[in-house]
Design an enzyme around this catalytic site. Sequence first.
Site, PDB file in Angstrom:
ATOM      1  N   ASP A 215       0.913  -1.351   0.109  1.00  0.00           N
ATOM      2  CA  ASP A 215       0.038   0.081   0.119  1.00  0.00           C
ATOM      3  C   ASP A 215       0.619   1.404  -0.084  1.00  0.00           C
ATOM      4  OD1 ASP A 215      -2.614   1.026  -0.330  1.00  0.00           O
ATOM      5  OD2 ASP A 215      -2.468   1.828   1.763  1.00  0.00           O
ATOM      6  N   SER A 239      -7.779   5.435  -0.571  1.00  0.00           N
ATOM      7  CA  SER A 239      -7.724   3.993  -1.545  1.00  0.00           C
ATOM      8  C   SER A 239      -9.257   3.666  -1.439  1.00  0.00           C
ATOM      9  CB  SER A 239      -6.989   3.089  -0.902  1.00  0.00           C
ATOM     10  OG  SER A 239      -5.703   3.492  -0.724  1.00  0.00           O
ATOM     11  N   GLN A 289      -4.657  -1.456  -7.548  1.00  0.00           N
ATOM     12  CA  GLN A 289      -5.577  -0.718  -6.463  1.00  0.00           C
ATOM     13  C   GLN A 289      -5.951   0.691  -7.515  1.00  0.00           C
ATOM     14  OE1 GLN A 289      -3.982   2.607  -3.719  1.00  0.00           O
ATOM     15  NE2 GLN A 289      -4.310   0.990  -2.523  1.00  0.00           N
TER      16      GLN A 289
END
Length: 300
Positions: A215, A239, A289
């Site tokens: 991440d 996100s 993502q």
Amino acid sequence: MSDTQTPEQLVAGLVRLLTVTRDGEDAFSAPQQPGGVGRVFGGQVIAQALQAAQATAPEGLEAHSLHAYFLRGGKEGVDIAYATARDFDGRSFANRRVVASQEGKPILNLTASFQRPEDGLAHDDTTMPDVLPPEELKPDMEQRRAMVERMGDRMSEDQRKFVLRPRPIDMRTNDKLHWMNSEPRPPRAHSWFRTCAPLPDDAALHRAVIAYASDYTLLGTSALPHGLSWMRGELVGASLDHAIWFHRPARADEWLLYATDAPWSGSGRGYNRGRIFNRAGELVASVAQEGMMRKRVKKA
């Protein structure tokens, strides 16, 4: 988190952070980030949810993928509960569904798939980017310290503490740190990462740490063509979802190259992809993502 901790203490803290406690047959909780401020780091929630899923997986099966949706921003200082559902147990594959909640409200949904290791048709149609090795790069923390010295009073005390907070992941960026530079450039970035001290020989933990680190830097890749930065207060972002495919075993305490690219942004969103390679040039994981990305509008 004290800035006098040794690398071994920092990594021991990361292991504690990613160790879930069983509160029932399929119910878990996990510790909070010591000294955490503001929102919970998304990689932490993903990794803890994966650990909850792994704790209920059938013996002999290993996580090969996860898909997660962020529903609400988690708050530091509030316990997170992880409820796991055993949706499927087969001979070769199994599936677990995890809901992470704070104060009775879900903040993340995650589904993880598990497979019994087997031999099969194999090919690799990707090449590790030709970048400088980590030994020839400065740790990102050195660049962070230099930035704080340059910016001086232009940063608040909270910003300085956040930027300089010791981290258990040693990251070394081949490119300029995007949030320190305002010139637009292609949406591609390359960073080496590993824990700053050895981890226990626990394959499930190494997968969780890779999920945690995945991440970092990812959403910022889609901001590169625009020359804007969250750190400078030019963007509002979060996100939305996160997916990982684990292709082969890897150690998170050995150098891994994280190559990210962002083929598209628009409609207030940015789409990002990541490939994680080991030092042998083998692809060990793939990541995707999408995140909310909006230009901050200054109030008149």
